[in-house]
Design a protein around this motif. Structure first.
Motif, short mmCIF file in Angstrom:
data_model
loop_
_atom_site.label_atom_id
_atom_site.label_comp_id
_atom_site.label_asym_id
_atom_site.label_seq_id
_atom_site.Cartn_x
_atom_site.Cartn_y
_atom_site.Cartn_z
N UNK A 215 0.71 -1.13 0.05
CA UNK A 215 -0.06 0.04 -0.09
C UNK A 215 0.79 1.33 -0.20
N UNK A 216 1.89 0.97 0.77
CA UNK A 216 2.85 2.36 0.72
C UNK A 216 3.44 2.60 -0.50
N UNK A 217 4.02 1.63 -1.09
CA UNK A 217 4.70 1.56 -2.58
C UNK A 217 3.78 2.17 -3.48
N UNK A 218 2.41 1.73 -3.37
CA UNK A 218 1.46 2.09 -4.32
C UNK A 218 1.06 3.51 -4.21
N UNK A 219 0.75 3.99 -3.02
CA UNK A 219 0.36 5.24 -2.82
C UNK A 219 1.41 6.43 -2.83
N UNK A 220 2.85 6.09 -2.09
CA UNK A 220 3.75 7.03 -1.84
C UNK A 220 4.95 6.93 -2.59
N UNK A 221 5.32 5.87 -2.80
CA UNK A 221 6.71 5.29 -3.41
C UNK A 221 6.83 5.58 -4.81
N UNK A 222 7.42 4.75 -5.49
CA UNK A 222 7.47 4.51 -7.01
C UNK A 222 6.36 4.15 -7.71
N UNK A 223 5.51 3.50 -6.91
CA UNK A 223 4.02 3.36 -7.58
C UNK A 223 3.31 4.21 -8.31
N UNK A 224 3.56 5.45 -7.83
CA UNK A 224 2.63 6.56 -8.48
C UNK A 224 3.44 6.95 -9.88
N UNK A 225 4.44 7.04 -10.04
CA UNK A 225 4.93 7.38 -11.64
C UNK A 225 4.79 5.96 -12.26
N UNK A 226 4.73 5.01 -11.90
CA UNK A 226 4.34 3.81 -12.61
C UNK A 226 3.09 3.82 -13.02
N UNK A 227 2.25 4.24 -12.13
CA UNK A 227 0.64 4.26 -12.53
C UNK A 227 0.49 5.02 -13.69
N UNK A 228 1.10 6.29 -13.67
CA UNK A 228 0.93 7.53 -14.81
C UNK A 228 1.50 6.70 -15.97
N UNK B 246 -4.02 -4.18 -15.49
CA UNK B 246 -3.92 -5.01 -14.30
C UNK B 246 -3.44 -4.14 -13.17
N UNK B 247 -2.24 -3.34 -13.50
CA UNK B 247 -1.59 -2.46 -12.76
C UNK B 247 -2.70 -1.19 -12.23
N UNK B 248 -3.17 -0.67 -13.15
CA UNK B 248 -4.13 0.37 -12.87
C UNK B 248 -5.20 0.13 -11.93
N UNK B 249 -5.61 -1.22 -12.06
CA UNK B 249 -6.80 -1.82 -11.28
C UNK B 249 -6.19 -2.01 -10.01
N UNK B 250 -5.13 -2.66 -9.90
CA UNK B 250 -4.41 -2.90 -8.52
C UNK B 250 -4.37 -1.52 -7.96
#
Length: 95
Positions: free
Chosen positions: A6-19, A55-59
């Protein structure tokens, strides 16, 4: 209590990966619908990339919700899909 995922997806490198996944999704949809939809080997790779991006965006979207809410939404979707499939198989009405 937040998990490391959760921390990775919301605050870490997960945000640029989402974009990046969102940009990849848009590019791949344009490529499939405009140019390479019927090109045999390339469209399979594009569909695989589309699946990874979705899949990544849904996650990333569902990580912010509680587990039982996500499970209830998935079960409801499966139930409606099965009900519509059965209706389409056994109906006498043509549309």
């Amino acid at each position: 209590m937040a998990s490391p995922f959760h921390d990775f997806m919301m605050h870490g490198a997960g945000v640029p990966l989402l974009w990046a996944a969102l940009a990849g999704y848009i590019v791949i949809i344009c490529m499939l619908s405009c140019c390479f939809g019927r090109t045999a080997p390339l469209n399979m790779f594009l569909l695989a990339g589309f699946t990874v991006c979705m899949t990544y965006m849904l996650c990333a979207i569902t990580i912010g919700y509680e587990r039982n809410i996500v499970m209830a939404a998935g079960a409801t979707t499966a139930l409606v899909t099965c009900a519509l499939t059965l209706y389409a198989m056994f109906t006498k009405t043509n549309i």
